[in-house]
Design a protein around this motif. Structure first.
Motif, PDB file in Angstrom:
ATOM      1  N   ALA A   9       0.825  -1.208   0.000  1.00 58.09           N
ATOM      2  CA  ALA A   9       0.000   0.000   0.000  1.00 58.09           C
ATOM      3  C   ALA A   9       0.860   1.260   0.000  1.00 58.09           C
ATOM      4  O   ALA A   9       0.549   2.238  -0.680  1.00 58.09           O
ATOM      5  CB  ALA A   9      -0.933  -0.005   1.193  1.00 58.09           C
ATOM      6  N   TYR A  10       1.960   1.220   0.757  1.00 61.58           N
ATOM      7  CA  TYR A  10       2.776   2.439   0.847  1.00 61.58           C
ATOM      8  C   TYR A  10       3.833   2.520  -0.251  1.00 61.58           C
ATOM      9  O   TYR A  10       3.996   3.569  -0.877  1.00 61.58           O
ATOM     10  CB  TYR A  10       3.432   2.563   2.230  1.00 61.58           C
ATOM     11  N   LEU A  11       4.544   1.428  -0.512  1.00 61.19           N
ATOM     12  CA  LEU A  11       5.585   1.499  -1.558  1.00 61.19           C
ATOM     13  C   LEU A  11       4.981   1.822  -2.919  1.00 61.19           C
ATOM     14  O   LEU A  11       5.613   2.480  -3.756  1.00 61.19           O
ATOM     15  CB  LEU A  11       6.387   0.195  -1.642  1.00 61.19           C
ATOM     16  N   SER A  12       3.739   1.386  -3.148  1.00 59.69           N
ATOM     17  CA  SER A  12       3.121   1.714  -4.442  1.00 59.69           C
ATOM     18  C   SER A  12       2.906   3.222  -4.568  1.00 59.69           C
ATOM     19  O   SER A  12       2.942   3.780  -5.661  1.00 59.69           O
ATOM     20  CB  SER A  12       1.814   0.951  -4.633  1.00 59.69           C
ATOM     21  N   LYS A  13       2.713   3.881  -3.433  1.00 59.16           N
ATOM     22  CA  LYS A  13       2.600   5.351  -3.475  1.00 59.16           C
ATOM     23  C   LYS A  13       3.930   5.982  -3.868  1.00 59.16           C
ATOM     24  O   LYS A  13       3.970   6.919  -4.663  1.00 59.16           O
ATOM     25  CB  LYS A  13       2.192   5.909  -2.108  1.00 59.16           C
TER      26      LYS A  13
END
Ligand code: MN
Length: 238
Positions: free
Chosen positions: A91-95
């Motif tokens: 969820a965060y690394l994709s941001k």
């Protein structure tokens, strides 16, 4: 074929510019943006990103660990570990991947493309990791280059997102751990109401623990509970 090779070079070069780093071995960066589905339909032999992703997963995790222990020298291992897994989550690394415009560069099959495969969080996260794996290999398996690039591009943002609680986390478990520690109790959740048509419902949930009461909204009960838990967690931390 010539045109395609030019196209590969262009993608590699644009991404190098975003990273601010020239690869000694350009084929590493090309592999980092190549999805398995593209290899399957391409007539010549190409490498996909999977092994680099495997390596990059550890590279990113190491860099993030270092940022965290330097920023929070007194933190307990359990907290550091929770925070790190939230940061290296899909969820965060994709941001973070979105700010590298990963979806503009990734090579995927026509079939995947027609289903917007290049915008899926799982793929964005994988390519992000693969890019850091590629940097690590290109720098002769030394952490300095990937660390410097990660820090230059993302460190401030990550620290800011930690401060503003902007990293997707499992707030229900975090809150529960915290309230058990502080009050020896766990919070309760109550559905206040749901509104809107069946396919587009909005749920509102109330979370209560001791004198703290918060509400959260979401497209599912779980999402609303997480939002309410996040608010309660923030209040307790204040
Ligand atoms: Mn991955």
């Amino acid at each position: 074929m010539k045109i395609e090779i030019q196209e590969f070079n262009d993608r590699v070069e644009s991404l190098e510019n975003i990273l601010g780093y020239q690869f000694k071995d350009k084929s590493l960066l090309l592999a980092a943006i190549t999805h398995r589905s593209f290899v399957a339909e391409y007539p010549k032999k190409l490498r996909d990103y999977e092994v680099l992703e495997f390596l990059g997963d550890s590279v990113v995790s190491l860099i993030v660990s270092e940022i965290l222990i330097k920023q929070f020298p007194d933190a307990r291992e359990g907290d550091l570990s929770q925070l790190r897994s939230a940061i290296v989550s899909e969820a965060y690394l994709s941001k973070l991947a979105k700010s590298l415009k990963v979806s503009d560069f990734v090579l995927i099959s026509r079939g995947e493309k027609s289903q917007k495969g290049e915008e899926r969080d799982s793929l964005l996260c994988d390519v992000f990791e693969a890019i850091f794996g590629a940097l690590y290999v290109d720098a002769d398996y030394k952490i300095d280059v990937p660390r410097e690039i990660f820090n230059k591009l993302f460190k401030d943002r990550v620290l800011e997102d930690i401060k503003t609680e902007n990293i997707p986390r499992d707030y229900k478990s975090l809150l529960q751990m915290e309230t058990q520690r502080l009050y020896g109790k766990i919070p309760t959740y109550k559905l206040i109401h749901s509104e809107g048509p069946e396919h587009d419902k909005v749920f509102v949930v109330e979370c209560e623990i001791e004198q703290i009461k918060t509400t959260g909204k979401g497209k599912s009960k779980k999402e609303a509970e997480t939002a309410a838990a996040k608010e309660a967690f923030k209040k307790i931390k204040e």
